[in-house]
Scaffold this motif. Structure first.
Motif, PDB file in Angstrom:
ATOM      1  N   LYS A   3       0.851  -1.194   0.000  1.00  0.00           N
ATOM      2  CA  LYS A   3       0.000   0.000   0.000  1.00  0.00           C
ATOM      3  C   LYS A   3       0.884   1.240   0.000  1.00  0.00           C
ATOM      4  O   LYS A   3       1.962   1.247   0.593  1.00  0.00           O
ATOM      5  CB  LYS A   3      -0.907   0.006   1.225  1.00  0.00           C
ATOM      6  CG  LYS A   3      -1.957  -1.057   1.180  1.00  0.00           C
ATOM      7  CD  LYS A   3      -2.903  -0.924   2.344  1.00  0.00           C
ATOM      8  CE  LYS A   3      -3.991  -1.970   2.221  1.00  0.00           C
ATOM      9  NZ  LYS A   3      -4.967  -1.846   3.285  1.00  0.00           N
ATOM     10  N   LEU A   4       0.418   2.281  -0.665  1.00  0.00           N
ATOM     11  CA  LEU A   4       1.156   3.539  -0.721  1.00  0.00           C
ATOM     12  C   LEU A   4       0.602   4.518   0.300  1.00  0.00           C
ATOM     13  O   LEU A   4      -0.610   4.627   0.477  1.00  0.00           O
ATOM     14  CB  LEU A   4       1.053   4.160  -2.112  1.00  0.00           C
ATOM     15  CG  LEU A   4       1.684   3.385  -3.258  1.00  0.00           C
ATOM     16  CD1 LEU A   4       1.382   4.078  -4.573  1.00  0.00           C
ATOM     17  CD2 LEU A   4       3.179   3.250  -3.063  1.00  0.00           C
ATOM     18  N   ASP A   5       1.493   5.246   0.934  1.00  0.00           N
ATOM     19  CA  ASP A   5       1.099   6.304   1.858  1.00  0.00           C
ATOM     20  C   ASP A   5       1.011   7.594   1.047  1.00  0.00           C
ATOM     21  O   ASP A   5       2.011   8.067   0.498  1.00  0.00           O
ATOM     22  CB  ASP A   5       2.146   6.435   2.970  1.00  0.00           C
ATOM     23  CG  ASP A   5       1.833   7.559   3.945  1.00  0.00           C
ATOM     24  OD1 ASP A   5       0.723   8.135   3.876  1.00  0.00           O
ATOM     25  OD2 ASP A   5       2.712   7.854   4.771  1.00  0.00           O
ATOM     26  N   ILE A   6      -0.177   8.164   0.937  1.00  0.00           N
ATOM     27  CA  ILE A   6      -0.397   9.342   0.099  1.00  0.00           C
ATOM     28  C   ILE A   6       0.501  10.511   0.503  1.00  0.00           C
ATOM     29  O   ILE A   6       0.995  11.242  -0.353  1.00  0.00           O
ATOM     30  CB  ILE A   6      -1.892   9.757   0.073  1.00  0.00           C
ATOM     31  CG1 ILE A   6      -2.142  10.836  -0.987  1.00  0.00           C
ATOM     32  CG2 ILE A   6      -2.339  10.251   1.432  1.00  0.00           C
ATOM     33  CD1 ILE A   6      -1.969  10.401  -2.386  1.00  0.00           C
ATOM     34  N   ASN A   7       0.740  10.687   1.779  1.00  0.00           N
ATOM     35  CA  ASN A   7       1.600  11.785   2.227  1.00  0.00           C
ATOM     36  C   ASN A   7       3.037  11.582   1.763  1.00  0.00           C
ATOM     37  O   ASN A   7       3.715  12.539   1.385  1.00  0.00           O
ATOM     38  CB  ASN A   7       1.548  11.923   3.751  1.00  0.00           C
ATOM     39  CG  ASN A   7       0.183  12.381   4.215  1.00  0.00           C
ATOM     40  OD1 ASN A   7      -0.448  13.202   3.564  1.00  0.00           O
ATOM     41  ND2 ASN A   7      -0.290  11.824   5.309  1.00  0.00           N
ATOM     42  N   GLU A   8       3.469  10.342   1.771  1.00  0.00           N
ATOM     43  CA  GLU A   8       4.818  10.034   1.309  1.00  0.00           C
ATOM     44  C   GLU A   8       4.932  10.277  -0.204  1.00  0.00           C
ATOM     45  O   GLU A   8       5.925  10.814  -0.682  1.00  0.00           O
ATOM     46  CB  GLU A   8       5.138   8.575   1.637  1.00  0.00           C
ATOM     47  CG  GLU A   8       6.582   8.211   1.501  1.00  0.00           C
ATOM     48  CD  GLU A   8       6.834   6.790   1.977  1.00  0.00           C
ATOM     49  OE1 GLU A   8       7.327   6.000   1.162  1.00  0.00           O
ATOM     50  OE2 GLU A   8       6.531   6.494   3.146  1.00  0.00           O
ATOM     51  N   VAL A   9       3.904   9.903  -0.938  1.00  0.00           N
ATOM     52  CA  VAL A   9       3.891  10.105  -2.389  1.00  0.00           C
ATOM     53  C   VAL A   9       3.913  11.594  -2.718  1.00  0.00           C
ATOM     54  O   VAL A   9       4.674  12.048  -3.580  1.00  0.00           O
ATOM     55  CB  VAL A   9       2.653   9.427  -3.027  1.00  0.00           C
ATOM     56  CG1 VAL A   9       2.508   9.812  -4.483  1.00  0.00           C
ATOM     57  CG2 VAL A   9       2.735   7.926  -2.868  1.00  0.00           C
ATOM     58  N   LEU A  10       3.089  12.376  -2.023  1.00  0.00           N
ATOM     59  CA  LEU A  10       3.006  13.808  -2.309  1.00  0.00           C
ATOM     60  C   LEU A  10       4.276  14.567  -1.923  1.00  0.00           C
ATOM     61  O   LEU A  10       4.513  15.668  -2.427  1.00  0.00           O
ATOM     62  CB  LEU A  10       1.793  14.419  -1.607  1.00  0.00           C
ATOM     63  CG  LEU A  10       0.442  13.961  -2.147  1.00  0.00           C
ATOM     64  CD1 LEU A  10      -0.680  14.522  -1.296  1.00  0.00           C
ATOM     65  CD2 LEU A  10       0.276  14.354  -3.594  1.00  0.00           C
ATOM     66  N   GLU A  11       5.087  14.010  -1.056  1.00  0.00           N
ATOM     67  CA  GLU A  11       6.341  14.658  -0.665  1.00  0.00           C
ATOM     68  C   GLU A  11       7.502  14.289  -1.588  1.00  0.00           C
ATOM     69  O   GLU A  11       8.578  14.880  -1.503  1.00  0.00           O
ATOM     70  CB  GLU A  11       6.699  14.298   0.783  1.00  0.00           C
ATOM     71  CG  GLU A  11       5.780  14.939   1.798  1.00  0.00           C
ATOM     72  CD  GLU A  11       5.761  16.459   1.709  1.00  0.00           C
ATOM     73  OE1 GLU A  11       6.832  17.066   1.605  1.00  0.00           O
ATOM     74  OE2 GLU A  11       4.657  17.035   1.715  1.00  0.00           O
TER      75      GLU A  11
END
Length: 71
Positions: A3-11
């Motif tokens: 699963k991807l962490d959206i906050n990590e992706v956006l950073e």
């Protein structure tokens, strides 16, 4: 599949770059003086591109320290 962490992706720096709606202004293709081999110079060009033939429309003009960028 992880699963991807959206906050990590956006950073992610590449994601930030792609999501910036004004990032194209940093590219040679946004310059009125850019020479396009198909279209030639813009009717708004004030001089010839000093890097003609050595840059593409995706080249970052700020990294070149181009003094002839005109938008």
């Amino acid at each position: 599949m992880p699963k991807l962490d959206i906050n990590e992706v956006l950073e992610d720096p590449d994601v930030k770059l792609e999501m910036d709606p004004w990032e194209w202004e940093n590219r040679c293709g946004a310059c009125d003086n850019f020479y396009d081999p198909i279209r030639g110079y813009s009717k708004h060009a004030i001089c010839k591109c000093p890097h003609e033939g050595h840059v593409t429309k995706d080249t970052n003009w700020k990294h070149l320290h181009c003094k002839k960028f005109h938008d």
